[in-house]
Scaffold this active site. Structure first.
Site, PDB file in Angstrom:
ATOM      1  N   ALA A 199      36.398  46.194  32.261  1.00  0.00           N
ATOM      2  CA  ALA A 199      37.579  45.320  32.357  1.00  0.00           C
ATOM      3  C   ALA A 199      37.394  43.753  32.182  1.00  0.00           C
ATOM      4  O   ALA A 199      37.724  43.077  31.300  1.00  0.00           O
ATOM      5  CB  ALA A 199      38.479  45.405  33.442  1.00  0.00           C
ATOM      6  N   GLY A 200      36.319  43.577  33.058  1.00  0.00           N
ATOM      7  CA  GLY A 200      35.673  42.147  32.656  1.00  0.00           C
ATOM      8  C   GLY A 200      35.262  41.713  31.406  1.00  0.00           C
ATOM      9  O   GLY A 200      35.291  40.613  30.936  1.00  0.00           O
ATOM     10  N   ASP A 201      34.288  42.915  30.853  1.00  0.00           N
ATOM     11  CA  ASP A 201      33.842  42.579  29.623  1.00  0.00           C
ATOM     12  C   ASP A 201      34.689  42.384  28.403  1.00  0.00           C
ATOM     13  O   ASP A 201      34.667  41.258  27.534  1.00  0.00           O
ATOM     14  CB  ASP A 201      32.776  43.798  29.279  1.00  0.00           C
ATOM     15  CG  ASP A 201      31.971  44.134  30.268  1.00  0.00           C
ATOM     16  OD1 ASP A 201      31.351  43.259  30.924  1.00  0.00           O
ATOM     17  OD2 ASP A 201      31.587  45.311  30.332  1.00  0.00           O
ATOM     18  N   GLY A 227      41.871  40.348  38.949  1.00  0.00           N
ATOM     19  CA  GLY A 227      42.476  41.616  38.977  1.00  0.00           C
ATOM     20  C   GLY A 227      43.956  41.674  38.590  1.00  0.00           C
ATOM     21  O   GLY A 227      44.230  41.107  37.617  1.00  0.00           O
TER      22      GLY A 227
END
Length: 331
Positions: free
Chosen positions: A278-280, A249
């Protein structure tokens, strides 16, 4: 990686993202925990969609988002996922191909419609997802093109698709093909809910050498290892895979490759508007750097830039010139 035609070929949910704003009262009325992800049926998808504010529709799915980001960064990306021969299926196929991602999976019978993810974004930028998997979870081994898998330097698998038996069998077959061809296999844990339902099979896959690169966030790596302490969870997970990448994060991200640990701080592109994807996109940036043979720190920083761009606007597809942003931030 010049001996391959594609840098990364991903297998994942082929769904259409339907994104709309919502306030906390709406989530409370619907009984939806903020930031959660739940699976819904066709009836609930129709009912909830009717209650949503004006929405924006784009091809989506975790791994598909990652491939869109990889293509935007100049990478050679491919995607395998099942859509139906219906309107949303046509939207998905046209959209992802227009982004420069190779998509060859033939559509299935429209009796089981194309999947969709209804995403509610609150003013604090948190997203609450309601997913009807539809045709996506009917993916089978028959949909695989072995040559396409052999032509990719990295096979990237999405945990959302692991639970259904058919797609899981397809991904296991793809892993066999990739490793036989000397390619790497990456797995993204996708969501803590995926681990809750399939933890033992994930541990068996990882412990058996089926995964060369593992992507997770803090909560996911804890859930996977059964450790409450983050450092202990990272130590356990990194002992199982040659390369572990964990996003943290606002505190950035870390990568551990064969015992060597590298960390970077988060990047800032604009205000935080919507954390969807965001993680992708972090994975897209990291994979792009890795495919280019960049050092771990640079690959992490490219991932951080891509993630920062995606959370600065609604939706999980880049709107700014990612290549230019990366060049600016890596100076």
């Amino acid at each position: 990686m010049t001996d391959t035609r594609l840098d990364v070929l991903a297998i994942g949910d082929a769904v259409v993202d339907v994104i709309a704003t919502a306030d906390d009262d709406f989530l409370a009325e619907e009984g939806l925990p903020k930031g959660s992800m739940r699976l819904i049926d066709a009836t609930e998808a129709t009912r909830l969609y009717a209650r949503m504010n004006q929405a924006r529709e784009t091809s989506g799915g975790s791994a598909a988002n990652t491939m869109a980001g990889l293509a935007a960064l100049g990478g050679r990306a491919g995607f395998v996922g099942q859509v139906a021969a219906d309107q949303l299926g046509e939207i998905f196929a046209h959209d992802i191909r227009a982004l420069g991602v190779e998509f060859r999976t033939p559509p299935s019978d429209p009796e089981i419609p194309t999947g969709r993810c209804l995403i509610l974004v609150t003013p604090d930028a948190q997203r609450t997802m309601n997913t009807f998997a539809g045709a996506a979870h009917t993916l089978s081994e028959a949909a695989l093109d072995p040559k396409q898998i052999e032509d990719a330097a990295i096979l990237y698998l999405e945990a959302y698709l692991w639970r259904p038996a058919g797609p899981r069998a397809a991904m296991k077959k793809a892993i066999e093909i990739a490793h036989r061809a000397g390619r790497k296999v990456a797995l993204t844990m996708s969501d803590i809910a995926c681990i809750a339902s399939s933890r033992d099979s994930f541990l068996e896959l990882i412990g058996g050498g089926g995964v060369d690169m593992l992507f997770a966030n803090e909560n996911e790596v804890k859930a996977l290892t059964g450790r409450d302490d983050f450092d202990a969870a990272v130590a356990d997970a990194s002992a199982q895979v040659p390369l572990l990448v964990v996003t943290c994060g606002e505190r950035g991200a870390i990568a551990i490759e064969r015992g060597r640990r590298v960390a970077v701080s988060a990047e800032r592109v604009g205000p935080v508007v919507d954390t969807t994807g965001a993680g992708d996109l972090f994975a897209a940036g990291f994979l792009r750097g890795h495919a280019e043979g960049r050092p771990l720190e640079q690959s992490l920083r490219i991932g951080a830039v891509a993630a920062a761009e995606i959370i600065s606007h609604f939706g999980a597809r880049p709107e700014a010139d990612l290549k230019a942003l990366v060049a600016e931030h890596l100076q």
